[in-house]
Design a protein around this motif. Structure first.
Motif, PDB file in Angstrom:
ATOM      1  N   ARG A   1      29.526  10.807  63.159  1.00 22.90           N
ATOM      2  CA  ARG A   1      30.323  10.238  62.073  1.00 22.90           C
ATOM      3  C   ARG A   1      29.819   8.843  61.721  1.00 22.90           C
ATOM      4  O   ARG A   1      29.410   8.081  62.603  1.00 22.90           O
ATOM      5  CB  ARG A   1      31.801  10.168  62.454  1.00 22.90           C
ATOM      6  CG  ARG A   1      32.447  11.529  62.646  1.00 22.90           C
ATOM      7  CD  ARG A   1      33.963  11.398  62.804  1.00 22.90           C
ATOM      8  NE  ARG A   1      34.329  10.560  63.948  1.00 22.90           N
ATOM      9  CZ  ARG A   1      35.567  10.155  64.192  1.00 22.90           C
ATOM     10  NH1 ARG A   1      36.554  10.486  63.366  1.00 22.90           N
ATOM     11  NH2 ARG A   1      35.841   9.411  65.263  1.00 22.90           N
ATOM     12  N   ILE A   2      29.867   8.509  60.424  1.00 23.35           N
ATOM     13  CA  ILE A   2      29.383   7.219  59.938  1.00 23.35           C
ATOM     14  C   ILE A   2      30.538   6.486  59.255  1.00 23.35           C
ATOM     15  O   ILE A   2      31.197   7.037  58.372  1.00 23.35           O
ATOM     16  CB  ILE A   2      28.215   7.390  58.949  1.00 23.35           C
ATOM     17  CG1 ILE A   2      27.056   8.136  59.608  1.00 23.35           C
ATOM     18  CG2 ILE A   2      27.754   6.033  58.432  1.00 23.35           C
ATOM     19  CD1 ILE A   2      25.921   8.457  58.655  1.00 23.35           C
ATOM     20  N   PHE A   3      30.770   5.232  59.666  1.00 17.00           N
ATOM     21  CA  PHE A   3      31.807   4.405  59.071  1.00 17.00           C
ATOM     22  C   PHE A   3      31.178   3.156  58.455  1.00 17.00           C
ATOM     23  O   PHE A   3      30.278   2.554  59.028  1.00 17.00           O
ATOM     24  CB  PHE A   3      32.840   3.988  60.120  1.00 17.00           C
ATOM     25  CG  PHE A   3      33.515   5.141  60.801  1.00 17.00           C
ATOM     26  CD1 PHE A   3      34.544   5.829  60.183  1.00 17.00           C
ATOM     27  CD2 PHE A   3      33.102   5.550  62.064  1.00 17.00           C
ATOM     28  CE1 PHE A   3      35.163   6.893  60.807  1.00 17.00           C
ATOM     29  CE2 PHE A   3      33.716   6.610  62.701  1.00 17.00           C
ATOM     30  CZ  PHE A   3      34.756   7.294  62.060  1.00 17.00           C
ATOM     31  N   LEU A   4      31.690   2.780  57.285  1.00 16.73           N
ATOM     32  CA  LEU A   4      31.221   1.574  56.602  1.00 16.73           C
ATOM     33  C   LEU A   4      32.151   0.413  56.919  1.00 16.73           C
ATOM     34  O   LEU A   4      33.369   0.575  56.988  1.00 16.73           O
ATOM     35  CB  LEU A   4      31.197   1.783  55.090  1.00 16.73           C
ATOM     36  CG  LEU A   4      30.050   2.598  54.502  1.00 16.73           C
ATOM     37  CD1 LEU A   4      30.224   2.696  52.994  1.00 16.73           C
ATOM     38  CD2 LEU A   4      28.718   1.971  54.834  1.00 16.73           C
ATOM     39  N   MET A   5      31.576  -0.786  57.031  1.00 14.05           N
ATOM     40  CA  MET A   5      32.347  -1.999  57.315  1.00 14.05           C
ATOM     41  C   MET A   5      31.845  -3.097  56.389  1.00 14.05           C
ATOM     42  O   MET A   5      30.650  -3.197  56.112  1.00 14.05           O
ATOM     43  CB  MET A   5      32.150  -2.375  58.787  1.00 14.05           C
ATOM     44  CG  MET A   5      32.768  -3.676  59.218  1.00 14.05           C
ATOM     45  SD  MET A   5      32.606  -3.901  61.023  1.00 14.05           S
ATOM     46  CE  MET A   5      30.820  -3.902  61.232  1.00 14.05           C
ATOM     47  N   SER A   6      32.776  -3.925  55.871  1.00 12.53           N
ATOM     48  CA  SER A   6      32.354  -5.008  54.992  1.00 12.53           C
ATOM     49  C   SER A   6      33.465  -6.036  54.851  1.00 12.53           C
ATOM     50  O   SER A   6      34.651  -5.699  54.923  1.00 12.53           O
ATOM     51  CB  SER A   6      31.984  -4.463  53.608  1.00 12.53           C
ATOM     52  OG  SER A   6      31.694  -5.524  52.714  1.00 12.53           O
ATOM     53  N   GLY A   7      33.068  -7.266  54.613  1.00 14.02           N
ATOM     54  CA  GLY A   7      34.026  -8.318  54.276  1.00 14.02           C
ATOM     55  C   GLY A   7      34.085  -8.556  52.787  1.00 14.02           C
ATOM     56  O   GLY A   7      34.720  -9.500  52.327  1.00 14.02           O
ATOM     57  N   GLY A   8      33.442  -7.686  52.017  1.00  6.85           N
ATOM     58  CA  GLY A   8      33.398  -7.848  50.565  1.00  6.85           C
ATOM     59  C   GLY A   8      34.535  -7.193  49.826  1.00  6.85           C
ATOM     60  O   GLY A   8      34.501  -7.084  48.599  1.00  6.85           O
ATOM     61  N   GLY A   9      35.555  -6.710  50.542  1.00  9.22           N
ATOM     62  CA  GLY A   9      36.703  -6.088  49.886  1.00  9.22           C
ATOM     63  C   GLY A   9      36.579  -4.576  49.844  1.00  9.22           C
ATOM     64  O   GLY A   9      35.486  -4.000  49.982  1.00  9.22           O
ATOM     65  N   ARG A  10      37.731  -3.928  49.638  1.00 11.51           N
ATOM     66  CA  ARG A  10      37.750  -2.465  49.635  1.00 11.51           C
ATOM     67  C   ARG A  10      36.972  -1.884  48.460  1.00 11.51           C
ATOM     68  O   ARG A  10      36.388  -0.811  48.572  1.00 11.51           O
ATOM     69  CB  ARG A  10      39.193  -1.957  49.622  1.00 11.51           C
ATOM     70  CG  ARG A  10      39.292  -0.445  49.745  1.00 11.51           C
ATOM     71  CD  ARG A  10      40.681  -0.010  50.078  1.00 11.51           C
ATOM     72  NE  ARG A  10      41.030  -0.316  51.453  1.00 11.51           N
ATOM     73  CZ  ARG A  10      40.743   0.485  52.474  1.00 11.51           C
ATOM     74  NH1 ARG A  10      40.091   1.608  52.279  1.00 11.51           N
ATOM     75  NH2 ARG A  10      41.111   0.168  53.699  1.00 11.51           N
ATOM     76  N   SER A  11      36.935  -2.584  47.327  1.00 14.88           N
ATOM     77  CA  SER A  11      36.186  -2.044  46.194  1.00 14.88           C
ATOM     78  C   SER A  11      34.702  -1.939  46.530  1.00 14.88           C
ATOM     79  O   SER A  11      34.028  -0.989  46.114  1.00 14.88           O
ATOM     80  CB  SER A  11      36.399  -2.913  44.952  1.00 14.88           C
ATOM     81  OG  SER A  11      35.962  -4.242  45.187  1.00 14.88           O
ATOM     82  N   MET A  12      34.176  -2.922  47.279  1.00 10.07           N
ATOM     83  CA  MET A  12      32.783  -2.858  47.710  1.00 10.07           C
ATOM     84  C   MET A  12      32.565  -1.665  48.639  1.00 10.07           C
ATOM     85  O   MET A  12      31.578  -0.925  48.520  1.00 10.07           O
ATOM     86  CB  MET A  12      32.407  -4.153  48.432  1.00 10.07           C
ATOM     87  CG  MET A  12      31.031  -4.147  49.076  1.00 10.07           C
ATOM     88  SD  MET A  12      29.699  -4.242  47.869  1.00 10.07           S
ATOM     89  CE  MET A  12      29.806  -5.995  47.450  1.00 10.07           C
ATOM     90  N   LEU A  13      33.500  -1.447  49.562  1.00  9.09           N
ATOM     91  CA  LEU A  13      33.377  -0.334  50.499  1.00  9.09           C
ATOM     92  C   LEU A  13      33.457   1.008  49.781  1.00  9.09           C
ATOM     93  O   LEU A  13      32.698   1.934  50.084  1.00  9.09           O
ATOM     94  CB  LEU A  13      34.481  -0.424  51.553  1.00  9.09           C
ATOM     95  CG  LEU A  13      34.295  -1.525  52.612  1.00  9.09           C
ATOM     96  CD1 LEU A  13      35.595  -1.759  53.364  1.00  9.09           C
ATOM     97  CD2 LEU A  13      33.185  -1.158  53.570  1.00  9.09           C
ATOM     98  N   GLU A  14      34.382   1.130  48.829  1.00 10.57           N
ATOM     99  CA  GLU A  14      34.509   2.395  48.095  1.00 10.57           C
ATOM    100  C   GLU A  14      33.249   2.672  47.276  1.00 10.57           C
ATOM    101  O   GLU A  14      32.800   3.815  47.168  1.00 10.57           O
ATOM    102  CB  GLU A  14      35.743   2.359  47.197  1.00 10.57           C
ATOM    103  CG  GLU A  14      37.063   2.358  47.945  1.00 10.57           C
ATOM    104  CD  GLU A  14      37.292   3.634  48.738  1.00 10.57           C
ATOM    105  OE1 GLU A  14      36.647   4.656  48.433  1.00 10.57           O
ATOM    106  OE2 GLU A  14      38.113   3.609  49.667  1.00 10.57           O
ATOM    107  N   ALA A  15      32.675   1.613  46.690  1.00 11.07           N
ATOM    108  CA  ALA A  15      31.431   1.795  45.934  1.00 11.07           C
ATOM    109  C   ALA A  15      30.309   2.262  46.858  1.00 11.07           C
ATOM    110  O   ALA A  15      29.530   3.161  46.523  1.00 11.07           O
ATOM    111  CB  ALA A  15      31.050   0.486  45.241  1.00 11.07           C
ATOM    112  N   GLY A  16      30.243   1.660  48.050  1.00 12.34           N
ATOM    113  CA  GLY A  16      29.230   2.083  49.011  1.00 12.34           C
ATOM    114  C   GLY A  16      29.421   3.517  49.447  1.00 12.34           C
ATOM    115  O   GLY A  16      28.450   4.266  49.605  1.00 12.34           O
ATOM    116  N   ARG A  17      30.665   3.911  49.627  1.00 13.23           N
ATOM    117  CA  ARG A  17      30.929   5.294  50.043  1.00 13.23           C
ATOM    118  C   ARG A  17      30.500   6.272  48.953  1.00 13.23           C
ATOM    119  O   ARG A  17      29.938   7.326  49.245  1.00 13.23           O
ATOM    120  CB  ARG A  17      32.417   5.469  50.370  1.00 13.23           C
ATOM    121  CG  ARG A  17      32.773   6.878  50.759  1.00 13.23           C
ATOM    122  CD  ARG A  17      34.002   6.962  51.635  1.00 13.23           C
ATOM    123  NE  ARG A  17      35.222   6.623  50.941  1.00 13.23           N
ATOM    124  CZ  ARG A  17      36.442   6.744  51.499  1.00 13.23           C
ATOM    125  NH1 ARG A  17      36.553   7.180  52.741  1.00 13.23           N
ATOM    126  NH2 ARG A  17      37.508   6.415  50.833  1.00 13.23           N
TER     127      ARG A  17
END
Length: 609
Positions: A76-92
């Motif tokens: 399983r792969i999880f994304l982590m970021s301090g750039g906000g949830r919008s950044m994480l959703e875009a990455g996903r």
């Protein structure tokens, strides 16, 4: 045991995650070197979960994850970021879209419970804006029998309920097809096949006719039937007239039938189409813009055609409690609909907390799996007969003595000793849809709580006789769930600490714009209602678990941790058969159907802890 690998340029963050993971019973290893990280992940395979920081100096987390994809990583792969949830959703979306390649996201900062929820989740991804078409030009032409498609084409009905009362107000009709092997053919695939065969209009007519036939026996006079029409199908004026005539001849009133324009194509801005939609509206038929916010369901379409209803796409509704941008889109859509005289339906409502937030924002209707999945004809008939509206927690808390809220607003107490300030706030907030009650002192406000309920209180801090802090301390316990926002021109750190420690939820500095005040009130009331719901759910869940015997509690706790019956038997020194008997008793006493629901019950019960 599955281990956890962490890639981050910050050693302190890596050490913190490893510490949290150890407390959760997982071994963890931190990496700052992407090459070593990828090698360790590939070597671990399915026995490894990985967390990758998206934003690192001179290091791109997306590139690292794409390397894992190329090497067929199975974990399983999880994304982590301090750039906000919008950044994480875009990455996903970039890294997997709707294919489920990314199992979850973790916004920084986070706590141990956030990591626990992430690692214990099922890792499924919500539908996104970036879904792959069913058929592309490069795909080989599928083999299918069009006549067989039509023979087995049938409607499914997804109920829609009114916000607030939660009674059924209508059904959306969805296309379904049974394959020869008994598996269901999804709507997207069915639509693609029919389009390729040039038979989508014929299918719309057949689906409409069957749905109307069902409605004759099952649709109440205050309920509506909504059928999806592609833009090129609504352009077929003869087909639209044929469907209208069949609905009226079958006994439906015009207001009981809704044409839902889907987002898959742009609705041509032709005069004949505008004329047809306008005439449908003047005759009383409903016309809804479906999946608003995605695809071609745009502001331009909203302003060009006389729609009667906005249906907010599930893409935003499903993320609104986690993503501030999605919440803003939902709130804006509801406000636009209200100001334009259109009803607003939220699609993709999956839980009570989301329903409460939508009701608080003034949404008209709710649709999604929380209400019901799409039902075939017989199932839908049975659902209509047996349906009981789920209790509205907020209305139950308010009681019969509470005042009616203005449309889309809340009942707000305004406590300030300056008459000019009170008048300005009452006038400005009332224009934005709030129901306001002014008080010139904390004493008058406290006395009103004996007979009146408020959704929120805007409380001045500096007042003679009894100031804001003393007023806050004196609020009765049965009103402690009411969010209090301190309104002051003398804000400092000590004041913020003092008022927050006494239960205030926000501090607003004077002067402030009316729009900013209204937004803070909306946000705090929604958060407060969601918190009250979770606490109430925790209390009810604890009561269910109190019915268990001491031995059953031991079995239930181990089951909730994910242990099988055999593992529970080994831990407790019991026979497998004895554990199975205990589990059956536990499920019966807690009114749960399986281990997954029991685990959810334990999570709900632990919320207040």
């Amino acid at each position: 045991m599955t281990s956890l690998l962490i890639l981050d340029d910050d050693p302190d963050c890596g050490a913190l995650i490893a510490k949290f993971a150890a407390r959760l019973g997982k071994s963890a290893a931190y990496f700052s070197d992407p090459t070593a990280f990828v090698a360790a992940a590939i070597a671990g395979g399915r026995d490894v979960d990985v967390i990758v920081d998206m934003q690192m100096p001179r290091l791109d987390g997306i590139d690292v994850i794409e390397q894992l994809f190329e090497k067929n990583f199975d974990g399983r792969i999880f994304l982590m970021s301090g750039g906000g949830r919008s950044m994480l959703e875009a990455g996903r979306r970039v890294l997997g879209g709707s294919e489920g390649l990314i199992s979850g996201v973790l916004p920084k900062p986070f706590g141990q419970n956030d990591l626990k929820r992430l690692l214990e989740g099922e890792g499924k991804v919500r539908p996104t804006l970036w879904e792959t078409p069913v058929f592309s030009k490069a795909d080989p032409e599928p083999q299918f029998d069009v006549d067989s498609l039509f023979e087995n084409l049938c409607p499914a009905f997804q109920p829609k309920i009114a916000a607030g009362s939660r009674r059924i107000v209508g059904y959306e009709v969805l296309a379904r097809l049974d394959k020869a092997d008994g598996s269901a053919l999804g709507a997207e695939e069915l639509l693609g096949r029919l389009k390729m065969a040039g038979r989508s209009d014929d299918a719309t007519w057949q689906l409409s006719r069957k749905a109307i036939d069902w409605s004759i026996e099952n649709l109440a006079s205050d309920q509506s039937l909504a059928i999806n029409f592609e833009p090129d199908t609504i352009s077929n004026i003869d087909l639209v007239d044929q469907v209208c005539a069949y609905a009226l001849d079958s006994g439906l009133e015009p207001e009981q039938f809704v044409f839902e324009i889907t987002e898959h194509q742009n609705l041509p801005r032709r005069l004949d189409i505008l004329r047809k939609i306008t005439k449908l509206r003047t005759k009383g038929f409903g016309v809804a813009i479906d999946d608003f916010g995605v695809g071609f369901s745009s502001l331009q379409q909203l302003s060009s055609f006389p729609f009667s209803e906005i249906k907010i796409d599930r893409e935003f509704v499903s993320r609104m409690l986690e993503d501030p941008i999605a919440l803003s889109v939902v709130r804006a859509a509801i406000q636009m609909g209200s100001s334009a005289g259109m009803s607003c339906t939220a699609e993709g409502v999956e839980d009570e907390e989301t329903a409460l937030a939508l009701e608080a924002m003034g949404c008209s209707a709710l649709q999604g799996f929380w209400v019901s999945k799409p039902l075939m004809s017989e199932e839908a008939s049975a659902f209509a007969m047996s349906y009981q509206p789920p209790a509205n927690v907020c209305e139950a808390e308010q009681g019969d003595g509470g005042p009616d809220k203005a449309a889309g607003g809340y009942h707000v107490a305004i406590v300030d000793d300056e008459a000019a300030v009170r008048q300005t706030l009452v006038r400005g907030l009332s224009r934005l849809g709030f129901s306001c009650r002014p008080f010139c002192s904390g004493k008058d406000f406290l006395e009103s709580l004996e007979s009146e309920h408020f959704d929120c209180c805007l409380l001045d801090f500096r007042m003679p006789q009894i100031d804001g802090l003393d007023t806050l301390k004196a609020i009765p316990s049965n009103h402690r769930g009411m969010p209090v926002l301190i309104f002051t021109s003398h804000a400092d750190l000590k004041l913020a600490v003092d008022v927050m420690s006494e239960g205030a939820v926000d501090l607003i500095e004077k002067p402030s714009t009316m729009k900013a005040i209204a937004e803070r009130i909306n946000e705090r009331v929604i958060a407060s209602r969601g918190l009250r719901f979770k606490l109430r759910l925790a209390t009810e869940s604890k009561k269910s678990l109190e019915n268990l015997t001491p031995r059953e509690r031991e079995v239930a706790a181990l089951t909730a941790e994910g242990k099988s019956s055999k593992e529970v038997a080994l831990v407790l020194g019991l026979s497998h058969r004895t554990v199975e008997v205990h589990r059956a008793n536990i499920l019966k006493k807690t009114n749960t159907r399986n281990a997954t629901e029991l685990t959810r019950l334990y999570e709900q019960a632990s919320f207040s802890d």
